[in-house]
Motif scaffolding. Structure first.
Motif, PDB file in Angstrom:
ATOM      1  N   GLY A 235       0.799  -1.216   0.000  1.00 55.72           N
ATOM      2  CA  GLY A 235       0.000   0.000   0.000  1.00 55.72           C
ATOM      3  C   GLY A 235       0.830   1.262   0.000  1.00 55.72           C
ATOM      4  O   GLY A 235       0.336   2.338   0.367  1.00 55.72           O
TER       5      GLY A 235
ATOM      6  N   VAL B  98      -9.527   9.655   2.673  1.00 54.93           N
ATOM      7  CA  VAL B  98      -9.895   8.241   2.763  1.00 54.93           C
ATOM      8  C   VAL B  98     -11.182   8.162   3.572  1.00 54.93           C
ATOM      9  O   VAL B  98     -11.150   8.031   4.797  1.00 54.93           O
TER      10      VAL B  98
ATOM     11  N   GLU C 186     -14.760   6.605   4.771  1.00 59.49           N
ATOM     12  CA  GLU C 186     -15.539   5.372   4.876  1.00 59.49           C
ATOM     13  C   GLU C 186     -16.889   5.534   4.196  1.00 59.49           C
ATOM     14  O   GLU C 186     -17.429   4.596   3.613  1.00 59.49           O
TER      15      GLU C 186
ATOM     16  N   ARG D 155       0.087   7.424   8.057  1.00 58.37           N
ATOM     17  CA  ARG D 155      -1.253   6.922   7.783  1.00 58.37           C
ATOM     18  C   ARG D 155      -1.228   5.819   6.729  1.00 58.37           C
ATOM     19  O   ARG D 155      -1.446   6.060   5.553  1.00 58.37           O
TER      20      ARG D 155
ATOM     21  N   GLY E 146      -2.417   3.117   4.259  1.00 57.95           N
ATOM     22  CA  GLY E 146      -3.673   3.085   3.532  1.00 57.95           C
ATOM     23  C   GLY E 146      -4.113   4.442   3.037  1.00 57.95           C
ATOM     24  O   GLY E 146      -5.111   4.541   2.318  1.00 57.95           O
TER      25      GLY E 146
ATOM     26  N   LEU F  94      -8.515   3.985  -2.776  1.00 55.70           N
ATOM     27  CA  LEU F  94      -8.153   4.022  -1.357  1.00 55.70           C
ATOM     28  C   LEU F  94      -9.267   3.422  -0.494  1.00 55.70           C
ATOM     29  O   LEU F  94      -9.002   2.670   0.447  1.00 55.70           O
ATOM     30  N   TRP F  95     -10.499   3.767  -0.827  1.00 54.88           N
ATOM     31  CA  TRP F  95     -11.644   3.220  -0.075  1.00 54.88           C
ATOM     32  C   TRP F  95     -11.720   1.703  -0.218  1.00 54.88           C
ATOM     33  O   TRP F  95     -11.905   0.979   0.764  1.00 54.88           O
TER      34      TRP F  95
ATOM     35  N   ARG G 222      -8.939  -0.106   1.686  1.00 57.03           N
ATOM     36  CA  ARG G 222      -8.983   0.160   3.121  1.00 57.03           C
ATOM     37  C   ARG G 222     -10.188  -0.529   3.770  1.00 57.03           C
ATOM     38  O   ARG G 222     -10.058  -1.158   4.821  1.00 57.03           O
ATOM     39  N   TYR G 223     -11.353  -0.448   3.132  1.00 57.25           N
ATOM     40  CA  TYR G 223     -12.577  -0.918   3.766  1.00 57.25           C
ATOM     41  C   TYR G 223     -13.183  -2.167   3.128  1.00 57.25           C
ATOM     42  O   TYR G 223     -13.951  -2.873   3.790  1.00 57.25           O
TER      43      TYR G 223
END
Length: 366
Positions: free
Chosen positions: A120, A148, A150, A187, A189, A313-314, A317-318
């Motif tokens: 990443g 980033v 959510e 940070r 991610g 990125l989303w 990350r999620y």
């Protein structure tokens, strides 16, 4: 090569996938050495960075051509490397000169159509000296939660954009770009994360450099192909501030007045941390000249409102489990389209400019 041949060669040299690009490179080179990545591709396939050498092993002068530092930017870089070979430059090298090809340095990002490495990380922010304190980026700390997100619903994105616009109004566009793109090390991610230590791709480059005795050469010119910043199809030769004004002057003597540098204010890029230029400066000093050959695509990336950046990125990350579902493939397709516009006119412009840069680099060794 002439302008007509550039147009004719584009379909032959450009590829639609990392796998196709690698196969073309291996077919065109003799005895390339493969460096396997520990992370597989989207279909579970093995991924490799490949290195090929032409010229005398004891060459005092060395040209290094690097593709794929930023994943899908490798489509352009791979085609440019193949162009060098198609032009026969490797068969008529000046005396005491060699060329080293590094194909798909960030092979994970190339295969997955992601700008970052498997960790990443933005590989071109990963070359800092991690034995020292990492560079601070307080501006990014203020922006991270709006970059980033959510919540990527329309309402969520509107709230995030309002916060980013407020930052730009308060600090100015340049400070916003520095906060967003110069590199951050706190940070994981997040955007332009430089890592907490050397990535596998960085270690691979260091192995290639050691295997080929690069640090002992008297004169080294490095061309690192990039896409995504600047005007459509234009190839800007960017120096980095780590090379200093001396490095900028060396590059101008080789490539002419089109060379730019953020240090003097004529570059489309801002000052960056941890670029390859920092690595080459560390091991070669004034024996090297590094340029990032940056080709514009669909406009300057001004921030996370560029759809694919935020969605990539989303996703990882999620929703990393969806990276190879219809959702993930759709987001990755957006990233590929941005860094690799498959337009014949763009491809022709890339080949013409790359051919010029290759010729200028070799002429400097004569």
């Amino acid at each position: 090569m002439n302008l007509d041949s550039a147009n004719e060669l584009a379909p032959v040299l450009f590829s639609d996938s990392y796998t196709a690009a690698r196969q073309k490179f291996l077919t065109a080179t003799a005895g390339a050495k493969a460096y396997r990545c520990s992370t597989p591709g989207p279909s579970g396939e093995a991924l490799y960075t490949d290195a090929a050498w032409y010229g005398p092993r004891d060459a005092r002068k060395l040209l290094i051509l690097i593709s794929g530092t930023h994943g899908p930017e490798g489509y352009c870089g791979s085609a440019s490397q193949l162009l060098f070979l198609r032009a026969g430059f490797h068969e008529k090298l000046p005396p005491s000169t060699a060329v080293l090809f590094v194909h798909a340095l960030n092979c994970y990002g190339f295969a997955w159509d992601r700008r970052v490495t498997a960790e990443g990380c933005d590989l071109n922010r990963n070359f800092i000296d991690f034995s020292k304190p990492v560079p601070p980026n307080p501006g990014y700390e203020e922006l991270h939660d709006y970059i980033v997100c959510e919540d990527i619903s329309e309402e969520g994105l509107q709230r995030a954009e309002a916060a980013l616009d407020a930052y730009k109004t308060k600090r100015g566009e340049r400070q916003f770009q520095i906060a967003l793109t110069s590199g951050q090390y706190t940070r994981p991610g997040g955007a332009h994360f430089g890592g907490s230590g050397p990535t596998e791709a960085r270690r691979t480059l260091e192995r290639i450099v050691a295997d080929h005795g690069v640090a002992s050469r008297e004169e080294v010119v490095i061309v690192d192909y990039h896409t995504g910043l600047g005007r459509f199809g234009y190839g800007e030769l960017q120096c980095e501030q780590q090379s200093g004004l001396d490095g900028y002057e060396r590059a101008k003597r080789i490539f002419g007045l089109s060379v730019t540098s953020p240090e003097i204010g004529n570059s489309s890029a801002v000052e960056l941390y941890g670029t390859q230029a920092e690595y080459w400066e560390r091991i070669l000093g004034d024996r090297h000249t590094y340029v990032a050959l940056e080709y514009g695509t669909l406009g300057v990336v001004k921030g996370p409102k560029t759809g694919f950046t935020r969605k990539d990125l989303w996703l990882f990350r999620y929703r990393p489990q969806d990276a190879d579902t219809e959702l993930g493939r759709g987001i990755r397709k957006l990233s590929k389209a941005y860094f690799y516009p498959q337009h014949p006119d763009w491809q022709e412009m890339i080949l013409c400019r790359s051919h010029q840069v290759h010729r200028q680099a070799l002429e400097a060794f004569q």
